[in-house]
Design a protein around this motif. Sequence first.
Motif, PDB file in Angstrom:
ATOM      1  N   ASN A 193       3.966   1.489  -1.030  1.00 50.70           N
ATOM      2  CA  ASN A 193       4.672   1.580  -2.313  1.00 50.70           C
ATOM      3  C   ASN A 193       3.771   2.143  -3.405  1.00 50.70           C
ATOM      4  O   ASN A 193       4.200   2.965  -4.223  1.00 50.70           O
ATOM      5  CB  ASN A 193       5.203   0.204  -2.733  1.00 50.70           C
ATOM      6  CG  ASN A 193       6.497  -0.153  -2.023  1.00 50.70           C
ATOM      7  OD1 ASN A 193       7.312   0.715  -1.725  1.00 50.70           O
ATOM      8  ND2 ASN A 193       6.690  -1.434  -1.741  1.00 50.70           N
ATOM      9  N   LEU A 194       2.517   1.679  -3.430  1.00 48.59           N
ATOM     10  CA  LEU A 194       1.569   2.193  -4.414  1.00 48.59           C
ATOM     11  C   LEU A 194       1.308   3.687  -4.204  1.00 48.59           C
ATOM     12  O   LEU A 194       1.208   4.449  -5.169  1.00 48.59           O
ATOM     13  CB  LEU A 194       0.249   1.417  -4.337  1.00 48.59           C
ATOM     14  CG  LEU A 194       0.296  -0.038  -4.819  1.00 48.59           C
ATOM     15  CD1 LEU A 194      -1.039  -0.723  -4.568  1.00 48.59           C
ATOM     16  CD2 LEU A 194       0.647  -0.103  -6.304  1.00 48.59           C
ATOM     17  N   GLU A 242       2.179   6.710  -6.731  1.00 51.64           N
ATOM     18  CA  GLU A 242       1.167   7.699  -7.095  1.00 51.64           C
ATOM     19  C   GLU A 242       1.661   9.116  -6.832  1.00 51.64           C
ATOM     20  O   GLU A 242       1.490  10.012  -7.660  1.00 51.64           O
ATOM     21  CB  GLU A 242      -0.116   7.435  -6.306  1.00 51.64           C
ATOM     22  CG  GLU A 242      -1.265   8.372  -6.671  1.00 51.64           C
ATOM     23  CD  GLU A 242      -2.519   8.121  -5.841  1.00 51.64           C
ATOM     24  OE1 GLU A 242      -3.493   8.874  -5.988  1.00 51.64           O
ATOM     25  OE2 GLU A 242      -2.503   7.161  -5.041  1.00 51.64           O
ATOM     26  N   LYS A 246       0.825  -1.209   0.000  1.00 50.45           N
ATOM     27  CA  LYS A 246       0.000   0.000   0.000  1.00 50.45           C
ATOM     28  C   LYS A 246       0.860   1.261   0.000  1.00 50.45           C
ATOM     29  O   LYS A 246       0.583   2.214  -0.740  1.00 50.45           O
ATOM     30  CB  LYS A 246      -0.917  -0.028   1.230  1.00 50.45           C
ATOM     31  CG  LYS A 246      -1.919   1.118   1.281  1.00 50.45           C
ATOM     32  CD  LYS A 246      -2.812   1.000   2.502  1.00 50.45           C
ATOM     33  CE  LYS A 246      -3.788   2.164   2.592  1.00 50.45           C
ATOM     34  NZ  LYS A 246      -4.644   2.061   3.813  1.00 50.45           N
TER      35      LYS A 246
END
Length: 355
Positions: free
Chosen positions: A141-142, A146, A139
């Motif tokens: 890393n995402l 973003e 999460k």
Amino acid sequence: MLTPHFILKQLGRLGLHILFWCGVLLFYTYFFGSGSSNMSYVLSFSLFLMPITIATTYVCIYKLIPDYLMLKKYALFGLYSLYTFIISAYLIILSIFYGLIYLSHFEYNNMAPVSQNLLFVMIGVYLVTTVVSAFKLLKLNLKQVENTSKLEHQILETQLKLKEQELQYLKMQIHPHFLFNTLNTMYGFSLKKADETPEMILKLSNLLDYLLYQIDKPFVLLTDEINHIQDYIALESLRFNKTLNINFNIENISETTKIAPMLFLPFIENSFKHGVLKHGILNIKIDLSFKDHMIYFYIENTSASSSETKSGIGLENIKKRLEMLYKDAYTLSILNTNSTFKVRLTLKTEDAFAN
């Protein structure tokens, strides 16, 4: 200030956490209840492990991962992870003694088989911690990807705005430079009260109309640009009269080809401004052609020695504009000899990139 939306969001988050840990408790009762019919023992043992699992997991996902691992503080992450492991392992050992002493009353055989093995108990606890930590890491890393994407987008937008501002600045330099030369010519004719003055005013009106309504466009039709150049040449021809010999050759011009406005004019202006009369004549030759998505522009004029010829701000600006608008899609060569000044420019048109 706590808004209703924020409160509802936090309550929803709390509900998800409670639901997840209820699922973990069910997993523990199933895992530690394997081979045992004493569900009271299994449930009590699982409940005892829950705070240990919750504390270890939350330390990992809210402290170790975001504060040390994501910030690449690997030494501190390793050190504090070791501390967490030692403390949690100690508490897991206590849970086994809790099962032996308080739940089975020192009757080893009354303990659930899985809970007798320290390795299995540790696997149960650290499996939950590992899965949740892996999800948290994914999460984060995402989210980082973003944020990086948003930052890159903002940087690109800023660079684009700076480019647009720089282009506008360069165009503002071209306008007064062009108008200064033209008005000087008209001033000389008006002093002489020449008959050509009204025609010059009409030509200048056409040029100004082009500047006002076309120059701010990123691209204009090549045919419009040629018309603009022809008006300028006609205006200069009136000024030079019989002392000018100019050939403007146009070949295979497409009606749909577009080009950045005012791209060729500085070279042509330069030929008139810095060209030198040889035997009483200023010779200028201009070739403009289109072939295979390429625009070929060539101009030469009689010139003085290299040391005496100056490029002026016009050529400097056009070099900057070419680099900004046609980067890696143009070639420019300027040759200044003792007798001629030559410019050769090749441009790849926009439709070439689409093919």
